[in-house]
Scaffold this motif. Sequence first.
Motif, short mmCIF file in Angstrom:
data_model
loop_
_atom_site.label_atom_id
_atom_site.label_comp_id
_atom_site.label_asym_id
_atom_site.label_seq_id
_atom_site.Cartn_x
_atom_site.Cartn_y
_atom_site.Cartn_z
N PRO A 57 -19.36 18.18 13.04
CA PRO A 57 -20.30 19.08 12.34
C PRO A 57 -21.15 19.94 13.27
O PRO A 57 -21.72 20.95 12.83
N LEU A 58 -21.25 19.57 14.55
CA LEU A 58 -22.11 20.29 15.49
C LEU A 58 -21.35 21.31 16.33
O LEU A 58 -21.96 22.07 17.09
N MET A 59 -20.02 21.37 16.20
CA MET A 59 -19.22 22.17 17.11
C MET A 59 -19.43 23.67 16.91
O MET A 59 -19.51 24.43 17.88
N ASN A 60 -19.52 24.12 15.65
CA ASN A 60 -19.73 25.55 15.42
C ASN A 60 -21.06 26.02 15.98
O ASN A 60 -21.16 27.12 16.54
N LEU A 61 -22.10 25.20 15.82
CA LEU A 61 -23.40 25.56 16.38
C LEU A 61 -23.33 25.65 17.91
O LEU A 61 -23.92 26.55 18.52
N HIS A 62 -22.58 24.74 18.53
CA HIS A 62 -22.51 24.72 19.99
C HIS A 62 -21.75 25.93 20.52
O HIS A 62 -22.20 26.57 21.48
N ILE A 63 -20.60 26.24 19.90
CA ILE A 63 -19.81 27.36 20.42
C ILE A 63 -20.55 28.68 20.23
O ILE A 63 -20.44 29.61 21.05
N LYS A 64 -21.35 28.79 19.17
CA LYS A 64 -22.15 30.00 19.00
C LYS A 64 -23.27 30.07 20.04
O LYS A 64 -23.64 31.15 20.50
N SER A 65 -23.82 28.91 20.41
CA SER A 65 -24.85 28.90 21.44
C SER A 65 -24.29 29.29 22.81
O SER A 65 -25.04 29.70 23.70
N LEU A 66 -22.95 29.17 22.98
CA LEU A 66 -22.31 29.59 24.23
C LEU A 66 -22.04 31.09 24.24
O LEU A 66 -21.53 31.60 25.24
N GLY A 67 -22.33 31.77 23.16
CA GLY A 67 -22.16 33.22 23.10
C GLY A 67 -20.89 33.68 22.42
O GLY A 67 -20.57 34.88 22.46
N ALA A 68 -20.15 32.78 21.80
CA ALA A 68 -18.91 33.16 21.12
C ALA A 68 -19.22 33.82 19.78
O ALA A 68 -20.18 33.47 19.10
N SER A 69 -18.40 34.78 19.42
CA SER A 69 -18.54 35.44 18.12
C SER A 69 -17.92 34.58 17.02
O SER A 69 -17.23 33.59 17.30
N HIS A 70 -18.17 34.96 15.78
CA HIS A 70 -17.58 34.22 14.66
C HIS A 70 -16.05 34.28 14.71
O HIS A 70 -15.36 33.31 14.38
N THR A 71 -15.51 35.43 15.16
CA THR A 71 -14.06 35.58 15.24
C THR A 71 -13.46 34.63 16.27
O THR A 71 -12.44 33.96 16.02
N ALA A 75 -10.07 10.70 24.10
CA ALA A 75 -11.32 10.46 24.83
C ALA A 75 -11.51 11.49 25.94
O ALA A 75 -12.63 11.99 26.16
N LEU A 76 -10.41 11.85 26.63
CA LEU A 76 -10.48 12.89 27.65
C LEU A 76 -10.94 14.22 27.05
O LEU A 76 -11.76 14.93 27.63
N GLY A 77 -10.39 14.55 25.88
CA GLY A 77 -10.78 15.80 25.23
C GLY A 77 -12.26 15.84 24.89
O GLY A 77 -12.93 16.86 25.12
N TYR A 78 -12.80 14.75 24.35
CA TYR A 78 -14.22 14.74 24.00
C TYR A 78 -15.11 14.67 25.25
O TYR A 78 -16.25 15.16 25.24
N PHE A 79 -14.58 14.08 26.34
CA PHE A 79 -15.33 14.11 27.60
C PHE A 79 -15.42 15.54 28.12
O PHE A 79 -16.49 15.99 28.57
N LEU A 80 -14.30 16.27 28.07
CA LEU A 80 -14.32 17.68 28.48
C LEU A 80 -15.25 18.49 27.58
O LEU A 80 -15.90 19.43 28.06
N LEU A 81 -15.29 18.14 26.30
CA LEU A 81 -16.20 18.82 25.38
C LEU A 81 -17.65 18.63 25.80
O LEU A 81 -18.49 19.53 25.66
N GLY A 82 -17.96 17.45 26.35
CA GLY A 82 -19.32 17.18 26.82
C GLY A 82 -19.68 17.93 28.08
O GLY A 82 -20.87 17.97 28.45
N THR A 83 -18.68 18.52 28.75
CA THR A 83 -18.94 19.32 29.95
C THR A 83 -18.75 20.81 29.70
O THR A 83 -18.77 21.60 30.64
N SER A 84 -18.52 21.19 28.43
CA SER A 84 -18.18 22.59 28.10
C SER A 84 -19.45 23.45 28.11
O SER A 84 -20.21 23.47 27.15
N THR A 85 -19.62 24.16 29.21
CA THR A 85 -20.76 25.09 29.34
C THR A 85 -20.31 26.53 29.15
O THR A 85 -21.13 27.44 29.20
N THR A 86 -19.00 26.74 28.95
CA THR A 86 -18.47 28.08 28.66
C THR A 86 -17.50 27.98 27.49
O THR A 86 -17.03 26.89 27.14
N VAL A 87 -17.19 29.13 26.91
CA VAL A 87 -16.26 29.17 25.77
C VAL A 87 -14.87 28.72 26.22
O VAL A 87 -14.16 28.04 25.47
N PHE A 88 -14.46 29.07 27.44
CA PHE A 88 -13.14 28.66 27.94
C PHE A 88 -13.04 27.14 28.02
O PHE A 88 -12.03 26.56 27.61
#
Length: 458
Positions: A48-62, A103-116
């Motif tokens: 439920p928090l992923m859309n808020l996070h990706i928008k905070s990284l500067g990503a557009s709705h598209t 688990a690796l995927g969610y660990f990488l998600l915890g380090t995601s400071t950019t949209v890439f």
Amino acid sequence: AAAGRMEEEDEDGGRAAAGSATAASGRFVRCLYAVGFLDLFGVSMVVPLMNLHIKSLGASHTVAGIIGSLYGIMQLFSSTFVGCWSDIVGKRCSLLACILLSALGYFLLGTSTTVFLFALSRVPVGIFKHTLSISKALLSDLVSDRDRPLVMGRFNAASSVGFILGPVVGGYLTELEGGFYQTSFICASIFLLNAGLVWMLPWSEENTGNKQHQQGNKGTGSFSAKANPDLHLKSASNGAVASSSLFQSPWTQLATVLKRIKGIACSDLWDIFLVRFLMSVAILLYYSNFSLALEERFGVKPLFAGYLLSYSSALGVLAGFLLGPITRLYQHNTYRILLHSSTLTCTLILLYASALSIWMVILSSTFLAFSTTIGRTCIIDLELTIGGNEASGTLLGVGQSVTSVGRIIAPLLAGIAQEFSPCGPPSLGVGLALVAILIMNANKQKYCSHGNVKLKNQ
């Protein structure tokens, strides 16, 4: 007299062996309930928090929508392959691999400071997050056909409890500084805990229990092991194949996977998967644009719609625990339960589409939570009953792919139908559910016969 004593001792030994097998199965199944609970608890903390996070990284709705769609597409194509792969290398190895890579995927998600990095973190989860499907396939291999709907219902209920509690914990954690990153790391830790739980499952004890139960009489416990000697021989041979397949080259495993998928495609199971597809789309059309439709039709706020959806989720958990009495009432006739639950679902969607007051919406949501939960469990049981347990992972994987196609198509259909009327999506859902019911009636003889539809490569 000596012969009589020997017969009594044999009977006592048979009952003891059956009781030991039942106890081993019960421990194993309860551990899998915990696996399902932890899985969805961890996921629902983050999703439920992923859309808020990706928008905070500067990503557009598209961009956010494209990343979400890519995840769905990866799930669509990978579910069949991973499910079939689990049949080849064994459920234990495949379940552990899927949990650790998730688990690796969610660990990488915890380090995601950019949209890439955010998009990169979704790749291992999109490909390997099929832990619940493999767990269900494992459950179907462990319990008898009569107990399967009951056990599946309880597994779904345990998973749903995790899905209800997870967003609450995630919402609390996100209020802290760097809350999303902490929540992602906690989710990854929960998956690691799940991997440890799967590793420590009593696999050898379960195998011993099954062999003892084969020698003894049929057990009467709620978690009775499969008593058919043919099934035990197939299970043993499948286990031997799985252990040797684990060390085969990736190309050999891929060729085997493709051969099994071809067998499913050429089998006489299209009607079951079509029923699953139509009912999935019908239910998704009911829930699509739910908040917007209630606001347009009855003037209620989105907060009320959120409470109503949470209420329905809680009732779905209760429905999972009621599957035992329901299957006994229907004398374990899965086809009749599925037909009646689908008919009730169709009627309730029609009631929602024609509702004149919000109270009719609440009424339809109340009973729809029961009918959809029961229907989802029964369609899985019918897939395994008609298709056979020898390819349980493959069958459940194909079923997940079918549902994924529905998730892709339903929003498009809902958007087009809502252009005409706020009642358009549920009205279209009623039509699709009616088609599914007609297909079930047309194939009644095959469903009721409970005969295995052999795959082309078997």
